[in-house]
Write an enzyme that holds these catalytic residues in place. Structure first.
Site, mmCIF file in Angstrom:
data_model
loop_
_atom_site.group_PDB
_atom_site.id
_atom_site.type_symbol
_atom_site.label_atom_id
_atom_site.label_comp_id
_atom_site.label_asym_id
_atom_site.label_seq_id
_atom_site.Cartn_x
_atom_site.Cartn_y
_atom_site.Cartn_z
ATOM 1 N N TYR A 154 0.838 -1.198 0.000
ATOM 2 C CA TYR A 154 0.000 0.000 0.000
ATOM 3 C C TYR A 154 0.873 1.248 0.000
ATOM 4 O O TYR A 154 1.715 1.428 0.876
ATOM 5 C CB TYR A 154 -0.934 0.019 1.224
ATOM 6 C CG TYR A 154 -1.876 1.198 1.182
ATOM 7 C CD1 TYR A 154 -2.889 1.262 0.230
ATOM 8 C CD2 TYR A 154 -1.729 2.270 2.052
ATOM 9 C CE1 TYR A 154 -3.750 2.348 0.158
ATOM 10 C CE2 TYR A 154 -2.587 3.365 1.994
ATOM 11 C CZ TYR A 154 -3.586 3.402 1.044
ATOM 12 O OH TYR A 154 -4.431 4.490 0.970
ATOM 13 N N ASP A 239 9.231 2.883 0.879
ATOM 14 C CA ASP A 239 8.121 3.673 1.407
ATOM 15 C C ASP A 239 8.124 3.518 2.926
ATOM 16 O O ASP A 239 7.671 2.523 3.473
ATOM 17 C CB ASP A 239 6.810 3.157 0.795
ATOM 18 C CG ASP A 239 5.600 3.938 1.281
ATOM 19 O OD1 ASP A 239 5.720 4.662 2.284
ATOM 20 O OD2 ASP A 239 4.536 3.809 0.657
ATOM 21 N N LYS A 266 2.691 10.590 7.635
ATOM 22 C CA LYS A 266 2.198 10.288 8.982
ATOM 23 C C LYS A 266 2.935 11.077 10.076
ATOM 24 O O LYS A 266 2.690 12.234 10.273
ATOM 25 C CB LYS A 266 2.287 8.792 9.226
ATOM 26 C CG LYS A 266 1.618 7.987 8.069
ATOM 27 C CD LYS A 266 0.456 7.204 8.493
ATOM 28 C CE LYS A 266 -0.028 6.280 7.390
ATOM 29 N NZ LYS A 266 -1.408 5.926 7.465
HETATM 30 C C1 LIG Z 1 3.092 2.719 3.483
HETATM 31 C C2 LIG Z 1 2.145 3.825 3.127
HETATM 32 N N1 LIG Z 1 2.445 4.627 2.082
HETATM 33 C C3 LIG Z 1 1.645 5.637 1.734
HETATM 34 C C4 LIG Z 1 0.486 5.886 2.418
HETATM 35 C C5 LIG Z 1 -0.410 7.000 1.983
HETATM 36 O O1 LIG Z 1 -0.362 8.048 2.881
HETATM 37 P P1 LIG Z 1 -1.575 9.081 2.948
HETATM 38 O O2 LIG Z 1 -2.732 8.369 3.555
HETATM 39 O O3 LIG Z 1 -1.040 10.203 3.791
HETATM 40 O O4 LIG Z 1 -1.841 9.513 1.545
HETATM 41 C C6 LIG Z 1 0.139 5.103 3.507
HETATM 42 C C7 LIG Z 1 -1.105 5.352 4.247
HETATM 43 O O5 LIG Z 1 -1.561 4.594 5.055
HETATM 44 C C8 LIG Z 1 0.980 4.029 3.867
HETATM 45 O O6 LIG Z 1 0.672 3.215 4.888
#
Ligand SMILES: Cc1ncc(COP(=O)(O)O)c(C=O)c1O
Length: 433
Positions: A154, A239, A266
């Site tokens: 994700y 990520d 986050k």
């Molecule tokens: C690993 C990861 N990357 C990207 C995102 C996306 O972040 P956002 O919700 O701030 O767009 C999330 C969100 O949960 C995430 O867990």
């Protein structure tokens, strides 16, 4: 169209009339009374009205221990006084300016100082934007189009990085054609795709811990990803939107794997909307506005004063000692859950990575990749519901996390509530989900 909660299905054992009323009201303007897909659960989600430290209260006044913490973004729990103070001060002197501000330097310097692989970075307003732009940068830098990602990895909700083949509705076929899928923790699949199409691959984009399931990467998988990227001249993008909480240098420091680009989100926003992506200066310098062929990256709220102020305090509070402390709390929670599911004889597996924990029902015993997950488990739905009934707020998918607002006593209190929930599930007298 309005949405009605099914009163017969409601049956919470504590009052939820106000949550239900808000659900009905919201359903008249938001589809399914929802503006964030993963946060829905039947018959209607509790409407949370405020939070303080380790607790949240719903609109009917019920207090719950919060093990969701806005899906890990609130690493210091709710309304930490120092964060709140920084936000209030920034709000009083202007929330956003279309100019450099000192706080951008303050936050960027803190991140660069912590993460060895990051020499330059750019701020965004979400983790989605961060990974979307990291991929675009990789494409611009390599002149290639393909991206390799994991099933169930994700990275937010951009078209370019859908989480799974089941989540691609509305994504253009041409965009999907640029994605090569591998199973998480399957180095042989990485090697195979690179051998087949290496010269077309711009980036390999991976989470150091598969968030959907809290499944940690085996080190060999990320080492293989680094080697595969090097072999074909692609960029490795890690990520760390979630995993930056696990180690002051990011999970990459723990694993000893150096990516070309890293994405953040986050916790670096102190509870406000945020994202960032960064890496080697030579790569990020494509965005230097003085460059002849500048790579554009815009955003009305990029680097806004409120988020920067909250993020600076959030990082300062997240010392190496605090990271170690909440990782130990996560281990305590995971160990406690494991003992409980064993004692109750339930078909459940607990996975963990530092301050992140997940309970899986009707899955396993080996949990390594998305194919091992059972998100539709009826037991999982019961667990979620029964934990709520016991005053423990958990994510519908069974993910839990702990924060610096917690201590061993509150973790044990949450475990005691969960134990009662599991006892009811084991006895078969849980509320039908
Ligand atoms: C690993 C990861 N990357 C990207 C995102 C996306 O972040 P956002 O919700 O701030 O767009 C999330 C969100 O949960 C995430 O867990």
């Amino acid at each position: 169209m309005s949405v009605s909660a099914d009163p017969a299905a409601a049956g919470f054992r504590f009052p939820t009339e106000r949550s239900r009323a808000l659900f009905e009201r919201l359903g008249r303007t938001l589809p399914g009374a929802n503006t964030r897909t993963a946060t829905y659960f039947p018959p209607y989600p509790l409407a949370l009205s405020h939070g303080d430290g380790a607790h949240v209260w719903d609109a009917d006044g019920n207090r719950l221990i919060d093990l969701v913490n806005n899906y890990t973004s609130l690493v210091h729990g709710h309304a930490h006084p120092a964060v709140t103070e920084a936000i209030a001060q920034a709000a009083a002197t202007g929330t956003v300016f279309p100019s450099p501000i000192a706080e951008q330097a303050e936050l960027a310097e803190r991140i660069c100082a912590r993460v060895d692989s990051v020499q330059r970075l750019r701020f965004t307003n979400s983790g989605t934007e961060a990974t979307m732009h990291a991929l675009r940068l990789a494409r611009a830098a390599t002149g290639r189009e393909l991206v390799v990602k994991a099933h169930d990895g994700y990275h937010g909700s951009a078209d370019t990085l859908p989480s799974s083949l089941g989540a691609t509705r509305g994504v253009p076929a041409g965009v999907l054609d640029t994605i090569r899928w591998v199973d998480y923790n399957a180095p042989d699949q990485l090697a195979e795709v690179v051998a087949r199409e290496g010269e077309r691959i711009a980036a390999i984009v991976l989470e150091p811990v598969l968030g959907a399931g809290v499944l940690p990467a085996e080190r060999a998988f990320l080492v293989a990803a680094r080697a595969a990227a090097d072999r074909c001249g692609a960029l490795l993008v890690l990520d760390e939107v979630v995993t930056f909480r696990l180690h002051v240098g990011g999970w990459q420091a723990e694993l000893g794997v150096t990516p070309d680009l890293t994405t953040f989100g986050k916790l670096i926003g102190g509870g406000l909307p945020v994202g960032a992506f960064g890496g080697r200066a030579a790569l990020l310098d494509l965005y230097d506005p003085r460059a002849a062929a500048v790579l554009g990256h815009h955003g009305t709220f990029n680097g806004n004063a409120l988020t920067m102020a909250a993020g600076i305090v959030s990082l300062d509070l997240l010392t190496a000692e605090e990271v170690a402390r909440i990782n130990a709390l996560g281990a305590r929670l995971a160990d406690g859950l494991r003992s409980q599911v064993a004692a109750h004889g339930l078909d459940a597996v607990v996975t963990e990575a530092g301050s992140l924990v997940q309970v899986h029902f009707e899955a396993g015993p080996v949990m390594r990749c998305g194919a091992d997950l059972r998100p539709g488990s009826a037991l999982l739905a019961r667990f979620h519901r029964e934990a709520l009934e016991e005053g423990v707020y958990v994510a519908p998918r069974g993910e839990l996390n702990v924060t610096t607002a917690m201590d061993e006593a509150i973790v044990d209190e949450a475990l005691a509530g969960i134990d009662r929930a599991l006892a009811r599930i084991a006895a078969g007298d849980a509320t039908p989900a």
